[in-house]
Design a protein around this motif. Sequence first.
Motif, PDB file in Angstrom:
ATOM      1  N   LYS A 117       0.837  -1.146  -0.156  1.00  0.00           N
ATOM      2  CA  LYS A 117      -0.089   0.059   0.010  1.00  0.00           C
ATOM      3  C   LYS A 117       0.914   1.478   0.050  1.00  0.00           C
ATOM      4  O   LYS A 117       0.317   2.399  -0.129  1.00  0.00           O
ATOM      5  N   ASP A 118       2.143   1.167  -0.022  1.00  0.00           N
ATOM      6  CA  ASP A 118       2.967   2.294   0.192  1.00  0.00           C
ATOM      7  C   ASP A 118       3.112   2.985  -1.096  1.00  0.00           C
ATOM      8  O   ASP A 118       3.697   2.272  -2.194  1.00  0.00           O
ATOM      9  N   SER A 119       2.581   4.242  -1.289  1.00  0.00           N
ATOM     10  CA  SER A 119       2.457   4.691  -2.454  1.00  0.00           C
ATOM     11  C   SER A 119       3.827   5.601  -3.141  1.00  0.00           C
ATOM     12  O   SER A 119       3.899   5.837  -4.357  1.00  0.00           O
ATOM     13  N   ARG A 120       4.958   5.291  -2.456  1.00  0.00           N
ATOM     14  CA  ARG A 120       6.275   5.675  -2.834  1.00  0.00           C
ATOM     15  C   ARG A 120       6.576   4.920  -3.852  1.00  0.00           C
ATOM     16  O   ARG A 120       7.662   5.229  -4.575  1.00  0.00           O
ATOM     17  N   ARG A 128       6.346   2.535  -6.925  1.00  0.00           N
ATOM     18  CA  ARG A 128       5.437   2.402  -8.290  1.00  0.00           C
ATOM     19  C   ARG A 128       6.419   1.814  -9.529  1.00  0.00           C
ATOM     20  O   ARG A 128       7.369   1.403  -9.139  1.00  0.00           O
ATOM     21  N   THR A 147      10.133   2.410 -10.307  1.00  0.00           N
ATOM     22  CA  THR A 147      10.771   3.066  -9.230  1.00  0.00           C
ATOM     23  C   THR A 147      12.267   2.257  -9.223  1.00  0.00           C
ATOM     24  O   THR A 147      12.004   0.873  -9.136  1.00  0.00           O
TER      25      THR A 147
END
Length: 351
Positions: free
Chosen positions: A83-86, A88, A91
Motif C-alpha cells: 500500500k506504500d505509494s512511494r 510505483r 521506481t
Amino acid sequence: MTISVPLSMHAWRKHKGNPSPVWEEIPVPGVPRSGFLVKLLASGVCHSDQALLEVEDRPHFNEKYTLGHEGCGEIIAIGEDVKDSRFRLGTRIACVAVPGCGEKSCSECSRGLDQLCPNGQHHGIGQDGFYAPYVAIDARGAVLVPEGVSSAVAAVATDAVNTAYHGIVRRAEVKKEETVFLFGLGGLGFNALQVVRYIGARVIVSDLRSEKLELAVQKGVPRENVVSVGKGIPEFVADNGLQGKIDTVLDFVGSHQTFHDAQQIVRPGGKILCVGTHHRQNEVDMKIGIRKRLSIIFTYGGLPEDLVAVLDLIAKGTIQPRVETKSLPEMPTVLKDLCAGKIQDRVALVS
C-alpha cells in the motif's frame, strides 16, 4: 505501463556439494503479495560470496539458490498487499539482503536486529539473491534510490557502505570528539573512512598498500595521521604521543596482527569494532581486556533505515564509493580476482 517478462532466466547459483557457482536456467519468480518483482540493474560482488560457496550447514540454506546479496533494480510488478505509494512501477530501489520478518513477536526484529532474523528473507545467503536478471523481494527490503546515485553504487552501498555505517554509527557509536584508529582501506574500510570523516572524529589510518594511504590523504586525512607502510603500529602510537588517546579501533582487516595491535593501542575503556575476517580465529588477551575494561564489538550488515541515510550521504557526495562495473556472466572471474586482491575496491555486475 506494460512490461514483458520472460518465463525463465539464467542465474549464478550455489548447488550444495559444489564449491563453484553454476550458470543455470531457472524460472523467473512470481510477484510476492507483500513485495515486488524487480528487474535487477546492478549486483555487487563481495568477498563473502566466496565464503558462501563453501558454507552449507546453516538451517535456512536451500539445496540450490541464486547467489548475490547486493542488489539494485527497478520495480516491474507490485504485490496486491503493498500500500506504500512511494513504490510505483519503474521506481528504482536498493535491495536489503536480510530485511527481517518485522513481526513484533520476533526476538531479533523487535530489538532492532533485523539482519539477524532467522525468519525473513536472506537474499544470496542461502536463498535466492541478485546474480540474476530478476528477483522477488519483500517491500521491507526496498529502499528508494535518490536521483544522481548510479545503480552500480546503490547496489554496492547495500553492504559495503551500509555495513560500515551501521557498525560505526550504531554499534561502536563513534562520536565527533573521539580519536579513531582504522585498520584497512579496502572495499569496506575506504567507505568506513568516509563515514568517520562525516562524523567529524579524528581518524588515523593504516594499510599495507601505499596507494590506499594516498587516497586517504586525498580524502582529507592529514599525513601525520597516516601510518607509513612498514611502520609498527605500537611504535607509531608511541612516537606520536597517542598512548591512552585512541578511543575506538575499527578493524576492517581482522588478521592476527591487527587484532593484537588493536588491543595494545586502544585506551582504557575503549572500543574495538570487529568487521574484517582475514583470519577466522583471533586471540583476546584476557589480562589486557580486563585491565583496560575493553568493549570488543562485532557487527553484521545494516538496517533499512541505515541504508536510507547512506544513500542520502552518497547523493550529497559526502560518501563516494569506488565501484567498477562488469557484466553478469563475468561473475566467477570477478570473484576470483577480488579474492586474489586484483581489484582495488568493489565491482558491480550491470545489465
